[in-house]
Design an enzyme around this catalytic site. Sequence first.
Site, PDB file in Angstrom:
ATOM      1  CD  GLU A 133      -2.508  -7.405   2.223  1.00 25.40           C
ATOM      2  OE1 GLU A 133      -2.327  -6.635   2.127  1.00 25.40           O
ATOM      3  OE2 GLU A 133      -3.154  -7.981   3.620  1.00 25.40           O
ATOM      4  N   GLY A 170       0.446  -4.903   0.615  1.00 22.42           N
ATOM      5  CA  GLY A 170      -0.797  -5.171  -0.292  1.00 22.42           C
ATOM      6  C   GLY A 170      -0.344  -5.655  -1.694  1.00 22.42           C
ATOM      7  CB  ALA A 215      -0.876   0.061   1.205  1.00 19.66           C
ATOM      8  CD  GLU A 220       1.455  -5.597   5.361  1.00 19.81           C
ATOM      9  OE1 GLU A 220       2.216  -6.731   5.842  1.00 19.81           O
ATOM     10  OE2 GLU A 220       0.555  -5.641   4.379  1.00 19.81           O
TER      11      GLU A 220
HETATM   12  N1  CO8 Z   1       4.593   3.320  -0.288  1.00 18.98           N
HETATM   13  C1  CO8 Z   1       4.973   4.559  -0.916  1.00 18.98           C
HETATM   14  N2  CO8 Z   1       5.989   4.768  -1.607  1.00 18.98           N
HETATM   15  C2  CO8 Z   1       6.861   3.766  -1.677  1.00 18.98           C
HETATM   16  C3  CO8 Z   1       6.569   2.256  -1.150  1.00 18.98           C
HETATM   17  C4  CO8 Z   1       5.480   2.081  -0.373  1.00 18.98           C
HETATM   18  N3  CO8 Z   1       4.677   0.906  -0.106  1.00 18.98           N
HETATM   19  N4  CO8 Z   1       7.712   1.441  -1.346  1.00 18.98           N
HETATM   20  C5  CO8 Z   1       8.524   1.973  -1.832  1.00 18.98           C
HETATM   21  N5  CO8 Z   1       8.072   3.398  -2.298  1.00 18.98           N
HETATM   22  C6  CO8 Z   1       8.904   4.453  -2.792  1.00 18.98           C
HETATM   23  C7  CO8 Z   1      10.085   4.864  -1.910  1.00 18.98           C
HETATM   24  O1  CO8 Z   1       9.407   6.009  -1.037  1.00 18.98           O
HETATM   25  C8  CO8 Z   1      11.081   5.557  -2.975  1.00 18.98           C
HETATM   26  O2  CO8 Z   1      10.368   6.873  -3.466  1.00 18.98           O
HETATM   27  P1  CO8 Z   1      11.341   8.202  -3.135  1.00 18.98           P
HETATM   28  O3  CO8 Z   1      12.413   7.888  -4.115  1.00 18.98           O
HETATM   29  O4  CO8 Z   1      10.406   9.282  -3.550  1.00 18.98           O
HETATM   30  O5  CO8 Z   1      11.852   8.313  -1.844  1.00 18.98           O
HETATM   31  C9  CO8 Z   1      10.778   4.752  -4.360  1.00 18.98           C
HETATM   32  O6  CO8 Z   1       9.385   4.026  -4.003  1.00 18.98           O
HETATM   33  C10 CO8 Z   1      11.895   3.667  -4.393  1.00 18.98           C
HETATM   34  O7  CO8 Z   1      11.835   2.954  -3.097  1.00 18.98           O
HETATM   35  P2  CO8 Z   1      13.304   2.824  -2.079  1.00 18.98           P
HETATM   36  O8  CO8 Z   1      14.411   4.026  -2.684  1.00 18.98           O
HETATM   37  O9  CO8 Z   1      12.808   2.716  -0.939  1.00 18.98           O
HETATM   38  O10 CO8 Z   1      13.923   1.637  -3.069  1.00 18.98           O
HETATM   39  P3  CO8 Z   1      14.945   0.609  -2.380  1.00 18.98           P
HETATM   40  O11 CO8 Z   1      15.435  -0.389  -3.631  1.00 18.98           O
HETATM   41  O12 CO8 Z   1      15.876   1.080  -1.350  1.00 18.98           O
HETATM   42  O13 CO8 Z   1      13.691  -0.207  -1.398  1.00 18.98           O
HETATM   43  C11 CO8 Z   1      11.817  -1.696  -0.552  1.00 18.98           C
HETATM   44  C12 CO8 Z   1      12.745  -1.066  -1.728  1.00 18.98           C
HETATM   45  C13 CO8 Z   1      12.774  -2.477   0.208  1.00 18.98           C
HETATM   46  C14 CO8 Z   1      10.735  -2.160  -1.274  1.00 18.98           C
HETATM   47  C15 CO8 Z   1      11.564  -0.256   0.038  1.00 18.98           C
HETATM   48  O14 CO8 Z   1      11.112   0.881  -0.804  1.00 18.98           O
HETATM   49  C16 CO8 Z   1      10.298  -0.695   1.159  1.00 18.98           C
HETATM   50  O15 CO8 Z   1      10.459  -1.078   2.258  1.00 18.98           O
HETATM   51  N6  CO8 Z   1       9.059  -0.066   0.821  1.00 18.98           N
HETATM   52  C17 CO8 Z   1       7.919  -0.107   1.623  1.00 18.98           C
HETATM   53  C18 CO8 Z   1       7.712  -1.713   1.878  1.00 18.98           C
HETATM   54  C19 CO8 Z   1       6.289  -1.727   2.780  1.00 18.98           C
HETATM   55  O16 CO8 Z   1       6.583  -1.523   3.874  1.00 18.98           O
HETATM   56  N7  CO8 Z   1       5.250  -2.290   2.319  1.00 18.98           N
HETATM   57  C20 CO8 Z   1       4.144  -2.387   3.056  1.00 18.98           C
HETATM   58  C21 CO8 Z   1       3.271  -1.039   3.140  1.00 18.98           C
HETATM   59  S1  CO8 Z   1       2.049  -1.228   4.317  1.00 18.98           S
HETATM   60  C22 CO8 Z   1       0.682  -2.025   3.371  1.00 18.98           C
HETATM   61  O17 CO8 Z   1       0.797  -2.804   2.206  1.00 18.98           O
HETATM   62  C23 CO8 Z   1      -0.645  -2.407   4.129  1.00 18.98           C
HETATM   63  C24 CO8 Z   1      -1.624  -3.095   3.323  1.00 18.98           C
HETATM   64  C25 CO8 Z   1      -2.915  -2.698   3.751  1.00 18.98           C
HETATM   65  C26 CO8 Z   1      -4.130  -3.289   2.835  1.00 18.98           C
HETATM   66  C27 CO8 Z   1      -4.015  -2.775   1.419  1.00 18.98           C
HETATM   67  C28 CO8 Z   1      -4.277  -1.624   0.939  1.00 18.98           C
HETATM   68  C29 CO8 Z   1      -3.810  -1.255  -0.536  1.00 18.98           C
END
Ligand code: CO8
Length: 261
Positions: free
Chosen positions: A115, A112, A69, A135
């Site tokens: 999911e 998400g 998400a 999460e």
């Molecule tokens: N949301 C928003 N932006 C994101 C997300 C995300 N989940 N994941 C990555 N991005 C963005 C980063 O902020 C970054 O943007 P910016 O350059 O503007 O800062 C860009 O994508 C590239 O990401 P990274 O620089 O972080 O890339 P890395 O290769 O260093 O890392 C990762 C990749 C490991 C995937 C890292 O980005 C990360 O940990 N992302 C978050 C993963 C996460 O926690 N996901 C779970 C989110 S909560 C959730 O899904 C709840 C579900 C609830 C129900 C579903 C509803 C839809």
Amino acid sequence: MSNNAYEMLNVAEPVDGVQQIQLDRPEALNALTTALLGELSRALDVAEANSHVKVVVLTGSIRAFAAGADVKEMAERDLVGIVNDPRQQSWQRITQFSKPIVAAINGYCLGGGCELAMHADILIAGTDAKFGQPEINLGIIPGAGGTQRLVRAVGKSLGMQMVLTGQPINAEQAKSAGLISEITQPELTLPRAMEVASQIAQKSALAVRLAKECVLKGMDTDLATGLRFERHAFTVLSGTKDRDEGIAAFLEKRKPTFTGQ
Ligand code: CO8
């Protein structure tokens, strides 16, 4: 050829019954905003109504299927906002899609995104895919089936470990646990998913629809109810022209031509 009615999706014209839908929000690793899920839901509405679409192939990029998400959007939502979350309708739409969805997954498939992948009927992933429910690291839990579908797919111990530690698993682990059905080289994931989808698209659309319904029903109910449901579906199909055609083609040693009747 892609259809530009969408900002964050590439929706191809169906080819031989297979429609490719690509999540296309590369700047955020395809993080699922309300708008992106809304577009996907709309694309599935159109695909549901289009008789030229027999199977959908859902994919992301080589770097990410979807990284979850959109956390930035989530940060702005309070309790009431979450209760009234419009994404619930989008998830319902995806759940109720009657045609098969084959997911071609590379890179991050998290939260998400995982999911969403688990809403697909068949999951094919590249060697580099990472599946996880991170999460817990944000002080929350999965909210679109991650505590339910994941455990049904991979079993209690691994599912619990993933949900409680937030640590992802790789494609090999996902395959041995039963979350995905095949692993390919990353560049071959989409072609392989298209190939599997094409095989399905050549079958009787009615039989495919009822087979999908039966399998999903069976995952959701006790064996006796599932078997009864299957028997009814099997009986319904005995009245179709496609069944006559399938059997006649076998007996005449030719390929069947199914019409969906
Ligand atoms: N949301 C928003 N932006 C994101 C997300 C995300 N989940 N994941 C990555 N991005 C963005 C980063 O902020 C970054 O943007 P910016 O350059 O503007 O800062 C860009 O994508 C590239 O990401 P990274 O620089 O972080 O890339 P890395 O290769 O260093 O890392 C990762 C990749 C490991 C995937 C890292 O980005 C990360 O940990 N992302 C978050 C993963 C996460 O926690 N996901 C779970 C989110 S909560 C959730 O899904 C709840 C579900 C609830 C129900 C579903 C509803 C839809």
